[in-house]
Each structure stands twice: as structure tokens, then as C-alpha cells.
Design a protein around this motif. Sequence first.
Motif, PDB file in Angstrom:
ATOM      1  N   GLU A 135       0.712  -1.170   0.071  1.00 11.03           N
ATOM      2  CA  GLU A 135      -0.062   0.010  -0.010  1.00 11.03           C
ATOM      3  C   GLU A 135       0.875   1.052   0.040  1.00 11.03           C
ATOM      4  O   GLU A 135       0.403   2.262  -0.930  1.00 11.03           O
ATOM      5  CB  GLU A 135      -0.853  -0.045   1.377  1.00 11.03           C
ATOM      6  CG  GLU A 135      -2.132  -0.877   1.136  1.00 11.03           C
ATOM      7  CD  GLU A 135      -2.954  -0.711   2.132  1.00 11.03           C
ATOM      8  OE1 GLU A 135      -3.190   0.500   2.800  1.00 11.03           O
ATOM      9  OE2 GLU A 135      -3.598  -1.617   2.643  1.00 11.03           O
ATOM     10  N   ALA A 136       1.816   1.343   0.846  1.00 11.38           N
ATOM     11  CA  ALA A 136       2.889   2.335   0.783  1.00 11.38           C
ATOM     12  C   ALA A 136       3.430   2.702  -0.697  1.00 11.38           C
ATOM     13  O   ALA A 136       3.485   3.803  -0.875  1.00 11.38           O
ATOM     14  CB  ALA A 136       3.814   2.330   1.937  1.00 11.38           C
ATOM     15  N   ILE A 137       3.916   1.414  -1.292  1.00  9.67           N
ATOM     16  CA  ILE A 137       4.440   1.609  -2.408  1.00  9.67           C
ATOM     17  C   ILE A 137       3.468   2.294  -3.316  1.00  9.67           C
ATOM     18  O   ILE A 137       3.797   2.849  -4.545  1.00  9.67           O
ATOM     19  CB  ILE A 137       5.207   0.386  -2.914  1.00  9.67           C
ATOM     20  CG1 ILE A 137       6.263   0.165  -1.883  1.00  9.67           C
ATOM     21  CG2 ILE A 137       5.524   0.510  -4.430  1.00  9.67           C
ATOM     22  CD1 ILE A 137       6.789  -1.357  -2.099  1.00  9.67           C
ATOM     23  N   ALA A 138       2.125   1.677  -3.781  1.00  8.86           N
ATOM     24  CA  ALA A 138       1.295   2.147  -4.449  1.00  8.86           C
ATOM     25  C   ALA A 138       1.154   3.669  -4.135  1.00  8.86           C
ATOM     26  O   ALA A 138       0.663   4.412  -4.952  1.00  8.86           O
ATOM     27  CB  ALA A 138       0.115   1.264  -4.183  1.00  8.86           C
ATOM     28  N   SER A 139       0.958   3.973  -2.784  1.00  8.88           N
ATOM     29  CA  SER A 139       0.787   5.605  -2.607  1.00  8.88           C
ATOM     30  C   SER A 139       1.446   6.443  -3.163  1.00  8.88           C
ATOM     31  O   SER A 139       1.517   7.677  -3.595  1.00  8.88           O
ATOM     32  CB  SER A 139       0.630   5.749  -1.333  1.00  8.88           C
ATOM     33  OG  SER A 139       1.817   5.577  -0.655  1.00  8.88           O
ATOM     34  N   LEU A 140       2.873   5.862  -3.625  1.00  9.45           N
ATOM     35  CA  LEU A 140       3.917   6.517  -4.302  1.00  9.45           C
ATOM     36  C   LEU A 140       3.924   6.476  -5.661  1.00  9.45           C
ATOM     37  O   LEU A 140       4.700   6.932  -6.546  1.00  9.45           O
ATOM     38  CB  LEU A 140       5.345   6.175  -3.764  1.00  9.45           C
ATOM     39  CG  LEU A 140       5.565   6.384  -2.003  1.00  9.45           C
ATOM     40  CD1 LEU A 140       6.660   5.622  -1.596  1.00  9.45           C
ATOM     41  CD2 LEU A 140       5.649   7.956  -1.814  1.00  9.45           C
ATOM     42  N   ASP A 141       2.912   5.737  -6.311  1.00  5.86           N
ATOM     43  CA  ASP A 141       2.964   5.285  -7.590  1.00  5.86           C
ATOM     44  C   ASP A 141       3.970   4.613  -8.053  1.00  5.86           C
ATOM     45  O   ASP A 141       4.549   5.157  -9.285  1.00  5.86           O
ATOM     46  CB  ASP A 141       2.645   6.755  -8.541  1.00  5.86           C
ATOM     47  CG  ASP A 141       1.931   6.408  -9.854  1.00  5.86           C
ATOM     48  OD1 ASP A 141       1.217   5.466 -10.050  1.00  5.86           O
ATOM     49  OD2 ASP A 141       2.231   7.281 -10.647  1.00  5.86           O
ATOM     50  N   ARG A 142       4.299   3.515  -7.555  1.00  7.74           N
ATOM     51  CA  ARG A 142       5.586   3.173  -7.960  1.00  7.74           C
ATOM     52  C   ARG A 142       5.245   1.252  -8.213  1.00  7.74           C
ATOM     53  O   ARG A 142       3.939   0.986  -7.507  1.00  7.74           O
ATOM     54  CB  ARG A 142       6.590   3.067  -6.773  1.00  7.74           C
ATOM     55  CG  ARG A 142       7.343   4.147  -6.549  1.00  7.74           C
ATOM     56  CD  ARG A 142       7.889   4.754  -7.944  1.00  7.74           C
ATOM     57  NE  ARG A 142       8.622   6.035  -7.515  1.00  7.74           N
ATOM     58  CZ  ARG A 142       8.760   6.797  -8.481  1.00  7.74           C
ATOM     59  NH1 ARG A 142       8.465   6.686  -9.999  1.00  7.74           N
ATOM     60  NH2 ARG A 142       9.420   8.111  -8.240  1.00  7.74           N
ATOM     61  N   LYS A 143       5.782   0.766  -8.709  1.00 12.55           N
ATOM     62  CA  LYS A 143       5.467  -0.874  -8.786  1.00 12.55           C
ATOM     63  C   LYS A 143       6.485  -1.512  -7.980  1.00 12.55           C
ATOM     64  O   LYS A 143       7.863  -1.106  -7.444  1.00 12.55           O
ATOM     65  CB  LYS A 143       5.646  -1.379 -10.283  1.00 12.55           C
ATOM     66  CG  LYS A 143       5.107  -0.512 -11.521  1.00 12.55           C
ATOM     67  CD  LYS A 143       3.774  -0.873 -11.133  1.00 12.55           C
ATOM     68  CE  LYS A 143       2.824  -0.230 -12.601  1.00 12.55           C
ATOM     69  NZ  LYS A 143       1.426  -0.558 -12.333  1.00 12.55           N
ATOM     70  N   VAL A 144       6.313  -2.946  -7.694  1.00 16.56           N
ATOM     71  CA  VAL A 144       7.282  -3.498  -6.695  1.00 16.56           C
ATOM     72  C   VAL A 144       7.139  -5.203  -7.178  1.00 16.56           C
ATOM     73  O   VAL A 144       6.328  -5.571  -7.937  1.00 16.56           O
ATOM     74  CB  VAL A 144       6.746  -3.454  -5.388  1.00 16.56           C
ATOM     75  CG1 VAL A 144       5.315  -4.259  -5.377  1.00 16.56           C
ATOM     76  CG2 VAL A 144       7.639  -4.244  -4.239  1.00 16.56           C
ATOM     77  N   ILE A 145       8.322  -5.443  -7.020  1.00 23.12           N
ATOM     78  CA  ILE A 145       8.536  -6.988  -7.406  1.00 23.12           C
ATOM     79  C   ILE A 145       8.724  -7.792  -6.052  1.00 23.12           C
ATOM     80  O   ILE A 145       9.641  -7.560  -5.572  1.00 23.12           O
ATOM     81  CB  ILE A 145      10.073  -7.333  -8.192  1.00 23.12           C
ATOM     82  CG1 ILE A 145       9.796  -6.301  -9.608  1.00 23.12           C
ATOM     83  CG2 ILE A 145      10.029  -8.693  -8.704  1.00 23.12           C
ATOM     84  CD1 ILE A 145      11.125  -6.277 -10.519  1.00 23.12           C
ATOM     85  N   ALA A 146       7.874  -8.676  -5.908  1.00 19.41           N
ATOM     86  CA  ALA A 146       7.977  -9.629  -4.728  1.00 19.41           C
ATOM     87  C   ALA A 146       9.153 -10.669  -5.372  1.00 19.41           C
ATOM     88  O   ALA A 146       9.177 -11.398  -6.029  1.00 19.41           O
ATOM     89  CB  ALA A 146       6.823 -10.340  -4.564  1.00 19.41           C
ATOM     90  N   GLU A 147      10.238 -10.961  -4.406  1.00 17.45           N
ATOM     91  CA  GLU A 147      11.137 -11.929  -4.356  1.00 17.45           C
ATOM     92  C   GLU A 147      11.093 -13.144  -3.829  1.00 17.45           C
ATOM     93  O   GLU A 147      10.431 -12.914  -2.479  1.00 17.45           O
ATOM     94  CB  GLU A 147      12.485 -11.328  -4.428  1.00 17.45           C
ATOM     95  CG  GLU A 147      13.008 -10.179  -5.410  1.00 17.45           C
ATOM     96  CD  GLU A 147      14.393  -9.786  -5.090  1.00 17.45           C
ATOM     97  OE1 GLU A 147      14.955 -10.314  -4.187  1.00 17.45           O
ATOM     98  OE2 GLU A 147      14.592  -8.701  -5.891  1.00 17.45           O
ATOM     99  N   GLY A 148      11.367 -14.326  -4.112  1.00 22.92           N
ATOM    100  CA  GLY A 148      11.366 -15.305  -3.346  1.00 22.92           C
ATOM    101  C   GLY A 148       9.789 -16.240  -3.471  1.00 22.92           C
ATOM    102  O   GLY A 148       9.787 -17.002  -2.499  1.00 22.92           O
ATOM    103  N   VAL A 149       9.147 -16.050  -4.302  1.00 18.45           N
ATOM    104  CA  VAL A 149       7.797 -16.550  -4.435  1.00 18.45           C
ATOM    105  C   VAL A 149       8.151 -17.886  -4.795  1.00 18.45           C
ATOM    106  O   VAL A 149       8.554 -18.438  -5.782  1.00 18.45           O
ATOM    107  CB  VAL A 149       6.999 -16.114  -5.527  1.00 18.45           C
ATOM    108  CG1 VAL A 149       5.562 -16.680  -5.447  1.00 18.45           C
ATOM    109  CG2 VAL A 149       6.779 -14.454  -5.175  1.00 18.45           C
TER     110      VAL A 149
END
Length: 78
Positions: free
Chosen positions: A16-30
Amino acid sequence: MRWAPSGWAFTGAILEAIASLDRKVIAEGVETQEQARALSNLRCSFAQGYLYSRPVPATDIDQMLQASPWPRSVIQTV
């Protein structure tokens, strides 16, 4: 590995914090479908890990992406 609900709460807060900054995120280790579904439900932009592919040499990446079973729209450059 099963995550405790508090682990997902923390992950959700970070996303949510990252989305509020209008950024994308990559989850690692899935590694499991359960993790992938949970991340998708939390609107995680991208994921990587053993669930999708074992590590491959950098020289093999282009060939691997060309042979990918996923539509090109799924494979994006971040």
C-alpha cells in the motif's frame, strides 16, 4: 511455507505504501501458488522466484523469454 496472517498484514502495508507513491514492486522469493495468490490479492505488481523459474544464466534470458508460454503483454521491462 505458510505465512502467519501478521506476515501478510506487513506485506500488505508495504505494498500500500509503495502504491501510494505510484510505484511498482517486485516480490522476490515466491515459491508456492499460495504465496502468488496472496500477493496477487494484495495487488502486487510483479513476482519472481522458484515458482516461476530456477535461476538461469544471463546469456539465456532472451531465448527463454522468446520461448515463454506467456503473452508478451505479461513480460514487461520494469
